[in-house]
Design an enzyme around this catalytic site. Structure first.
Site, short mmCIF file in Angstrom:
data_model
loop_
_atom_site.label_atom_id
_atom_site.label_comp_id
_atom_site.label_asym_id
_atom_site.label_seq_id
_atom_site.Cartn_x
_atom_site.Cartn_y
_atom_site.Cartn_z
N HIS A 125 -9.61 0.27 -5.97
CA HIS A 125 -10.72 -0.40 -5.27
C HIS A 125 -11.02 0.42 -4.01
CE1 HIS A 125 -12.66 -3.52 -2.80
NE2 HIS A 125 -12.87 -4.19 -3.91
N ASP A 202 -1.20 -2.30 -3.93
CA ASP A 202 -2.32 -3.22 -3.70
C ASP A 202 -2.16 -4.36 -4.70
OD1 ASP A 202 -4.68 -4.58 -3.64
OD2 ASP A 202 -5.98 -2.84 -3.92
N GLN A 205 -5.19 -8.09 -7.08
CA GLN A 205 -5.48 -8.68 -8.39
C GLN A 205 -4.22 -9.13 -9.12
OE1 GLN A 205 -8.35 -9.56 -9.29
NE2 GLN A 205 -9.66 -8.36 -7.93
N LYS A 228 -8.48 -14.76 -3.14
CA LYS A 228 -8.44 -14.51 -4.59
C LYS A 228 -7.35 -15.34 -5.27
CE LYS A 228 -10.00 -9.71 -4.12
NZ LYS A 228 -11.39 -9.72 -4.59
N CYS A 368 -16.78 -1.96 -6.72
CA CYS A 368 -16.10 -1.26 -5.61
C CYS A 368 -15.09 -0.25 -6.15
CB CYS A 368 -15.40 -2.25 -4.67
SG CYS A 368 -16.52 -3.40 -3.90
#
Ligand code: PLP
Length: 413
Positions: A125, A202, A205, A228, A368
């Site tokens: 991202h 990261d 997600q 999220k 993104c």
């Protein structure tokens, strides 16, 4: 599970999400962008502002101490949720982007020298790409890219072949926001550590979809956003190993992050406050604590079963639509609820608009992740992303709407 049992479970869960419950006409399938919020999270915000609001960490009066307790209790909830060793390792930020900016800026100041290399993947991202581009420019380092196979996977061999004597930092996503593919972060971090390389994950997600334990993963840093995973917008987290955070300079300067200030200089507060300048988002942190409590209450077994079931159904239905090309893994269970696709001859914006007219909310564009789009040779795609509160009926609506897209655009086949 029988059909009746599933629909009872659907109802039990969906009743807890006011927006979803009050708007059955909407099939919300943009969960990778942000999730809907359960009533307990909304109530926790209201409760904080009605009962505990004052500037935390500052006042010596009872209400301010109550606010401080609420904020620090949320930090402890995050620590337990991530399996971190200490609350000193949990830094509240605004979102995953800020967490990644923090580690890229302060981490590169502390650990990166001219000529060093940072390795990321082509599917990052922008929030886990641009901060490293900028860090590389500032520190005279080079930014290198790992490229996956056609399903989006990165093998150990591929990973190791891109590590060099100069690699100092690896930063990569655990689950791709475009392909849904999950990387074996535990093994890759181990391989990086064998070479004294810092590993940044990261988790934007992954945290909403799979249980995460940062100590088991062995990562040095781990970033995610509250919004999220059912929490309010404006609250995020950076986990960092204490020894590394201690070596890093602050990212932002101002109130609350200092120990002592003179006219000329200042010294820094202890962790985690060194990285939390200014008035904090205590309400957001309380909301994140409530979201974690909700995850614990509903249970990973229910979440994983529901998402796997919906993913299998989505894969089956979408694969059967002529002219629709799914990106990423071939197996449904490897998508983690994220289905990105193109339809021959139809622009993703048109697909999203046609679906919107039927109440089906999906995302269209580059997500993104422009370098990934360039790598895949398509400027934009459409993405449907599931959460455990979605239903078979919503997946069916998605598939039926998609099946009609080409006809609506005037194609005859
Ligand atoms: C993989 C990944 N990383 C980072 C981010 C940035 O999250 P935020 O916009 O909440 O900062 C996103 C958002 O979609 C994402 O999917």
């Amino acid at each position: 599970m029988t059909r009746d049992e599933r629909s009872r479970e659907d109802e039990r869960i969906r009743r807890e999400f006011p927006l979803i419950w009050q708007h059955p006409e909407i099939a919300y399938l943009d969960n990778s962008a942000t999730t809907q919020k359960p009533a307990c999270v909304i109530e926790s915000l209201k409760g904080y502002y009605e009962e505990s609001n004052a500037n935390p960490l500052r006042g010596l009066y009872e209400l301010s101490m109550k606010a401080t307790d609420a904020y620090e209790d949320a930090r402890e909830a995050v620590r337990a949720f991530l399996g971190a060793e200490s609350t000193e390792e949990i830094i509240f930020t605004r979102n995953a982007s800020e967490s990644l900016n923090l580690v890229a800026f302060s981490g590169s100041e502390a650990f990166l020298n001219p000529g060093d290399e940072i390795l990321i993947t082509i599917m990052e991202h922008h929030s886990n790409l641009i901060p490293w581009q900028e860090a590389a420019k500032r520190r005279g380092a080079a930014l290198r890219f790992l490229e996956p196979d056609e399903e989006g996977k990165i093998s150990e061999e591929r990973f190791c072949s891109e590590l060099t004597e100069r690699t100092r930092i690896v930063a990569m996503t655990q689950i791709s926001n475009v392909l849904g593919v999950k990387h074996d972060i535990r093994r890759l971090a181990e391989l990086a550590h064998e070479r004294n390389i810092i590993f940044v994950a990261d988790g934007a997600q992954s945290v909403p979809h799979i249980p995460v334990n940062v100590q088991e993963l062995g990562v040095d840093f781990f970033a995610f956003s509250g919004h999220k995973m059912l929490a309010p917008m404006g609250i995020g987290v950076l986990y960092g190993k204490r020894e590394l955070l201690q070596e890093m300079p602050p990212f932002l300067f101002g109130g609350e992050m200092i120990e002592y200030v003179s006219r000329e200089t200042a010294t820094w507060a202890e962790l985690p406050h060194k990285f939390e300048a200014g008035t904090v988002n205590a309400g957001g942190a309380v909301g994140l604590g409530a979201a974690i409590e909700y995850y614990n209450r509903i249970g990973w077994n229910v979440i994983l079963e529901r998402e796997a079931h919906l993913s299998r159904l989505a894969m089956e239905k979408l694969s059967a639509i002529p002219h629709l090309r799914l990106l990423g893994p071939k197996k449904a269970e490897e998508h983690h609820g994220i289905f990105t696709f193109t339809i021959d001859g139809v622009h993703p914006h048109d697909i999203a608009a046609i679906l919107d007219a039927k109440g089906v909310n999906v995302r269209a564009g580059h997500h993104c992740a422009q370098p990934l789009m360039q790598f895949m040779g398509t400027p934009s795609t459409t993405r449907a992303s599931l959460a455990f509160y979605n239903t078979e009926d919503e997946v069916q609506r998605l598939a039926e709407s998609l099946a009609g897209v080409r006809a609506e655009m005037g194609y005859r086949d």
